[in-house]
Design a protein around this motif. Structure first.
Motif, PDB file in Angstrom:
ATOM      1  N   THR A   3      34.696 -28.463 -32.482  1.00  0.00           N
ATOM      2  CA  THR A   3      35.389 -27.190 -32.732  1.00  0.00           C
ATOM      3  C   THR A   3      34.615 -25.991 -32.193  1.00  0.00           C
ATOM      4  OG1 THR A   3      34.387 -27.044 -34.935  1.00  0.00           O
ATOM      5  CG2 THR A   3      36.574 -28.075 -34.776  1.00  0.00           C
ATOM      6  N   THR A   4      33.554 -26.262 -31.439  1.00  0.00           N
ATOM      7  CA  THR A   4      32.728 -25.200 -30.856  1.00  0.00           C
ATOM      8  C   THR A   4      32.798 -25.264 -29.333  1.00  0.00           C
ATOM      9  OG1 THR A   4      31.175 -25.198 -32.723  1.00  0.00           O
ATOM     10  CG2 THR A   4      30.359 -24.307 -30.640  1.00  0.00           C
ATOM     11  N   ALA A   5      32.815 -24.098 -28.702  1.00  0.00           N
ATOM     12  CA  ALA A   5      32.752 -24.012 -27.243  1.00  0.00           C
ATOM     13  C   ALA A   5      31.693 -22.994 -26.848  1.00  0.00           C
ATOM     14  CB  ALA A   5      34.097 -23.624 -26.658  1.00  0.00           C
ATOM     15  N   VAL A   6      31.003 -23.275 -25.753  1.00  0.00           N
ATOM     16  CA  VAL A   6      29.985 -22.377 -25.206  1.00  0.00           C
ATOM     17  C   VAL A   6      30.421 -21.982 -23.795  1.00  0.00           C
ATOM     18  CG1 VAL A   6      27.574 -22.108 -24.530  1.00  0.00           C
ATOM     19  CG2 VAL A   6      28.166 -23.452 -26.576  1.00  0.00           C
ATOM     20  N   ARG A  50      35.037 -21.828 -32.971  1.00  0.00           N
ATOM     21  CA  ARG A  50      33.783 -21.091 -32.762  1.00  0.00           C
ATOM     22  C   ARG A  50      33.522 -20.980 -31.268  1.00  0.00           C
ATOM     23  NH1 ARG A  50      27.570 -22.731 -33.810  1.00  0.00           N
ATOM     24  NH2 ARG A  50      26.759 -20.623 -34.144  1.00  0.00           N
ATOM     25  N   LEU A  51      33.362 -19.754 -30.791  1.00  0.00           N
ATOM     26  CA  LEU A  51      33.160 -19.513 -29.366  1.00  0.00           C
ATOM     27  C   LEU A  51      31.855 -18.759 -29.168  1.00  0.00           C
ATOM     28  CD1 LEU A  51      36.808 -18.465 -28.948  1.00  0.00           C
ATOM     29  CD2 LEU A  51      35.782 -20.041 -27.314  1.00  0.00           C
ATOM     30  N   GLY A  71      36.082 -15.424 -34.046  1.00  0.00           N
ATOM     31  CA  GLY A  71      35.216 -16.588 -33.889  1.00  0.00           C
ATOM     32  C   GLY A  71      34.181 -16.466 -32.796  1.00  0.00           C
ATOM     33  N   ILE A  72      34.121 -15.312 -32.123  1.00  0.00           N
ATOM     34  CA  ILE A  72      33.210 -15.150 -30.984  1.00  0.00           C
ATOM     35  C   ILE A  72      31.822 -14.694 -31.421  1.00  0.00           C
ATOM     36  CG2 ILE A  72      32.735 -13.677 -28.985  1.00  0.00           C
ATOM     37  CD1 ILE A  72      35.609 -13.923 -28.190  1.00  0.00           C
ATOM     38  N   GLU A  73      30.801 -15.341 -30.868  1.00  0.00           N
ATOM     39  CA  GLU A  73      29.406 -14.951 -31.042  1.00  0.00           C
ATOM     40  C   GLU A  73      28.789 -14.854 -29.651  1.00  0.00           C
ATOM     41  OE1 GLU A  73      27.430 -17.525 -34.093  1.00  0.00           O
ATOM     42  OE2 GLU A  73      29.395 -18.493 -34.055  1.00  0.00           O
ATOM     43  N   ASP A 100      28.122 -30.122 -31.890  1.00  0.00           N
ATOM     44  CA  ASP A 100      28.636 -30.677 -30.641  1.00  0.00           C
ATOM     45  C   ASP A 100      29.523 -29.588 -30.043  1.00  0.00           C
ATOM     46  OD1 ASP A 100      27.440 -33.066 -31.466  1.00  0.00           O
ATOM     47  OD2 ASP A 100      29.311 -33.829 -32.320  1.00  0.00           O
ATOM     48  N   PHE A 101      29.677 -29.554 -28.719  1.00  0.00           N
ATOM     49  CA  PHE A 101      30.447 -28.437 -28.168  1.00  0.00           C
ATOM     50  C   PHE A 101      31.020 -28.746 -26.786  1.00  0.00           C
ATOM     51  CE2 PHE A 101      25.993 -27.890 -27.018  1.00  0.00           C
ATOM     52  CZ  PHE A 101      26.015 -27.490 -25.682  1.00  0.00           C
TER      53      PHE A 101
END
Length: 240
Positions: A3-6, A50-51, A71-73, A100-101
């Motif tokens: 559920t996370t992306a970078v 989560r971004l 959701g952006i950091e 994990d991303f």
């Protein structure tokens, strides 16, 4: 479930000339919408919550996105002008934590299939490729019979290429942490290392990186005006 992306977005975008003097490359509109906004909205539609954006030049533009997308950091790399994508990814290690991303470049447009196929693939560490698409600045990929990444090159004649790097990947926390430990030992000597070469080194020597060759993905990396014109005519009509 991932559920996370970078998103790697620290580059200067100098090949766009005056277009990127005041805005980072990710904010150049393609088909009427900035590349990074297209990417964020596609990721959210696929269940990403989560971004994390690795920033450099024009960091304020990315930071302002937090008002629109909670959701952006953002994680700023003060060495962005003297480093490359692997350093940007390494610089994000504290904010990524144990997640994990999905790993993406900021200067690509793509359809939803690119994300859903990666998320559905059972391998925890996997690189998305497609049959050759781009007419310039290609990055070719070779894998073995088991689908493990074995080589890559900007010269198509140098390897037995089975496809072209898209710039979207799925990484497990274990793989990423091992990747960071390996890079930490050579960061000072290799500040300009591209993350794709570190992925290759990992797959060749440490932990397998698998390859997903997608025929349903429509995408394009946009580095200059020629790329932009091509993408608007030939790729945008196929995006979700």
């Amino acid at each position: 479930m991932v559920t996370t992306a970078v998103i790697l977005a620290a580059g200067l975008g100098t090949r766009f000339g005056k277009r990127t003097e005041k805005i980072p490359k990710g904010f150049i509109p393609v088909g009427g919408k900035p590349m990074v906004i297209r990417s964020i909205e596609t990721l959210l539609s696929c269940g990403i919550t989560r971004l994390i954006i690795g920033t450099g030049f024009g960091k304020e533009a990315y930071e302002a996105l937090g008002d629109r997308y909670p959701g952006i950091e953002c994680e700023f790399s003060p060495r962005y002008a003297e480093t490359n994508s692997m350093y940007t990814l390494f610089n994000c290690r504290k904010v990524i934590g144990n997640d994990d991303f999905l790993l993406l470049e900021s200067d690509i447009i793509y359809n939803k299939t690119a994300i859903t196929e990666l998320l559905e693939d059972p391998h925890p560490d996997i690189m998305l490729i497609t049959p050759v698409t781009k007419f310039q600045d290609q990055y070719y990929v070779a894998h073995d019979a088991d689908g493990r990444l074995v080589n890559c090159s900007t010269d198509r004649t140098a390897i037995d290429a089975q496809g072209e790097l898209v710039g979207i990947h799925k990484l497990s926390s274990a793989f990423y942490k091992r990747m960071c430990r390996d890079y930490a030992a050579k960061a000072d000597a290799s500040p300009k290392l591209g993350y794709e070469y570190e992925l290759l080194h990992m797959s060749q020597a440490l932990i397998p990186m698998y390859v997903l060759n997608s025929t349903g993905t429509h995408w394009y990396e946009i580095d200059d005006e020629q790329d932009l014109n091509y993408a608007e005519k030939n790729i945008v009509p196929y995006l979700d």
